[in-house]
Design an enzyme around this catalytic site. Sequence first.
Site, short mmCIF file in Angstrom:
data_model
loop_
_atom_site.label_atom_id
_atom_site.label_comp_id
_atom_site.label_asym_id
_atom_site.label_seq_id
_atom_site.Cartn_x
_atom_site.Cartn_y
_atom_site.Cartn_z
N ASP A 1 -5.56 2.87 -3.50
CA ASP A 1 -6.84 2.69 -2.81
C ASP A 1 -7.16 3.87 -1.90
OD1 ASP A 1 -4.95 2.10 -0.85
OD2 ASP A 1 -5.90 0.23 -0.19
N ARG A 2 -6.18 4.73 -1.63
CA ARG A 2 -6.43 5.89 -0.78
C ARG A 2 -6.64 7.15 -1.62
NH1 ARG A 2 -2.81 5.51 4.76
NH2 ARG A 2 -3.34 3.35 5.27
N SER B 1 0.82 -1.21 0.00
CA SER B 1 0.00 0.00 0.00
C SER B 1 0.85 1.26 0.00
CB SER B 1 -0.97 -0.02 1.18
OG SER B 1 -1.92 1.01 1.08
N HIS B 2 0.70 2.10 1.02
CA HIS B 2 1.38 3.38 1.10
C HIS B 2 2.81 3.26 1.63
CE1 HIS B 2 -0.59 2.40 4.84
NE2 HIS B 2 0.32 3.10 5.47
N LYS C 1 -11.29 -0.28 -0.75
CA LYS C 1 -11.38 1.17 -0.85
C LYS C 1 -10.83 1.58 -2.21
CE LYS C 1 -7.37 1.70 2.29
NZ LYS C 1 -7.48 0.58 3.27
N ASP D 1 -2.32 6.96 -3.13
CA ASP D 1 -1.16 6.33 -2.51
C ASP D 1 -0.56 5.29 -3.46
OD1 ASP D 1 -3.24 4.49 -2.28
OD2 ASP D 1 -2.45 3.62 -0.43
N ASP E 1 -0.77 1.99 -3.92
CA ASP E 1 -1.60 1.01 -4.61
C ASP E 1 -2.95 1.58 -5.02
OD1 ASP E 1 -2.61 1.11 -1.99
OD2 ASP E 1 -3.28 -0.98 -2.05
#
Length: 603
Positions: A325-326, A138-139, A430, A321, A323
Amino acid sequence: FFEHSSDTMKIVDCACDMTVETVATQPIAGQVPGTSGLRKKTKQFMEGSYLANYVQSVFNTLSESGVPVSGGTLVVSGDGRFWNPEAIQIIIKMAFAAGVGRIWCGQNGFMSTPATSAAIRARGKGFEPFGGFICSASHNPGGINDDFGIKYNCENGGPAPEKLTNKMVEWTAKVTELKTCSKIPDIDLSEVQTFKLPDGRSVEIFDCVEDHLAVLKQCFDFESMKKLVTNPDFSMTYDCMSGIQGPYAMRILEGELGATPGSVKNGTPLPDFGGPESAWHGHADPNLTYAVELVADMGLNKEGLKIETGKPIPSFGAAADGDADRNMILSSQFFVSPSDSLAMIVANSDLIPQFKDGLKGCARSMPTSGALDIVAAQRGIDCFEVPTGWKFFGNLMDSGTHYFPDKKTYTPFICGEESFGTGADHVREKDGMWAVLAWLQILAKKSEAAGKIVTVEDVANEHWKTYGRNYYARYDYEGVDKPKAEEMMKMMADKSGQLVGQDFGGMKMKTNDVFEYVDPVDGSVSKNQGIRFIFEDGSRIIFRLSGTGVAGATVRLYLEKYEAKNGDLTQHQFDVVKPLAAVAEQLSNLEGYTGRKTPTVIT
């Protein structure tokens, strides 16, 4: 390899040896996924059979759980971080050894987390794969000296539930052999093509954007958004922070919606998300601290205070971010918190075609502010408070479907977290692009009705005058000593219920407990989900240990104070909650336990 073409796609025949090789291994300690999969240092994943052990444990779990792996379809992709290509090749070989019949992979191994969910749910005839592997942390920063991660998503497109991940962890502690088809050559992921292997097996490489875009077009009125985006009085900037969102943002924002070329910044995915030399030091996390280029372009500093830029400020700004999703949402010299963003999207959901027949349900993670609850109560919408982790929203979205046919239906559904995650029931993750398009849709419809450009700030001010304002901030204390942090959390947990009625900073304690969630859909219980201090005036202080970090522990402190609609709605949120931070120190002795006087990040 032998190449030829069909009417639609390049076909590559691969007459390779599909012999399944069994390799002895030993369990590796600590392969326990957090709220969003297994995350460790990249070098640890690269060492020996670390990745293979975990992947084998997943396949063993799926087989044991009756998942139709044999002859089935599996999605394998990632966020483009360092070592993604190598990891994907390892997974492909092990997947065929496990009996998988067909593998779907995004071009270059690229696929955002929400796009992976969309592919599982909507590609082909829909719901064809039994699941998918997402190679992402992710982030978290990417690179050989930084972080790597992997998680498994189920046939509904959502993260594996705890009952499945618990079995995976059990397998990591007892796995003794690995199965792989080591003689399959590495698959070329660089172009759209299908590899035909013996026994009817195949690997299909496809455009990573197309399925996600198709799903988003079912959610929004692209023509109305295009009118806004191409209006000469409107300007926007979107910072991909060198993460996986680049291809999606270029195609959707500049391609489909006609944003001015150059509106998408840092749109080339990089293995280290820009690395230490980037303005965000490779930390592709869209918040006031790390999204420094976007925040400055929008006329703010990392405290969210206005600054002079010496150049025109766009009317709309957003970021994603690593990946994708944010999301982060701003207008000119104005930042809207994720908690408020969620509440405002729900309050204006009737402007979004996806919810034309009405919104039935909504939910927030426990640390997210209560702004959503106020909107839901006034609009008569079912609202849920769940633990942190997107998987907890999945059951609510699947309630009333064939998964839980005897349960109430809550879809159409919107949900979100204070950690810059927002989404809906179109996928089971998300979705950073969905959140941005939701805002553009709201602004488009409101601008059309007003006959002038309506901004995010305009929507926020209107919202607060209607519902009041939940002033809110999160303090992150990163890389603290984990045993000390756990000791602090235990101290507060041991006082559950004992502080009710006592006065702290002029506020009377209403509730102090350890949050426990009983899932209303499947009845599962999730304990120890954070420390809650709730006061009679509606103020809240929440403590959590993060489940997404790699080094040390991250203590997250959430501060919230409610101001009624007839109160002072124009204060700076960080100033309003400062007195609560002093009370939090009194309740936790955080400085005594961790040695930290100030947080690493404030958002």
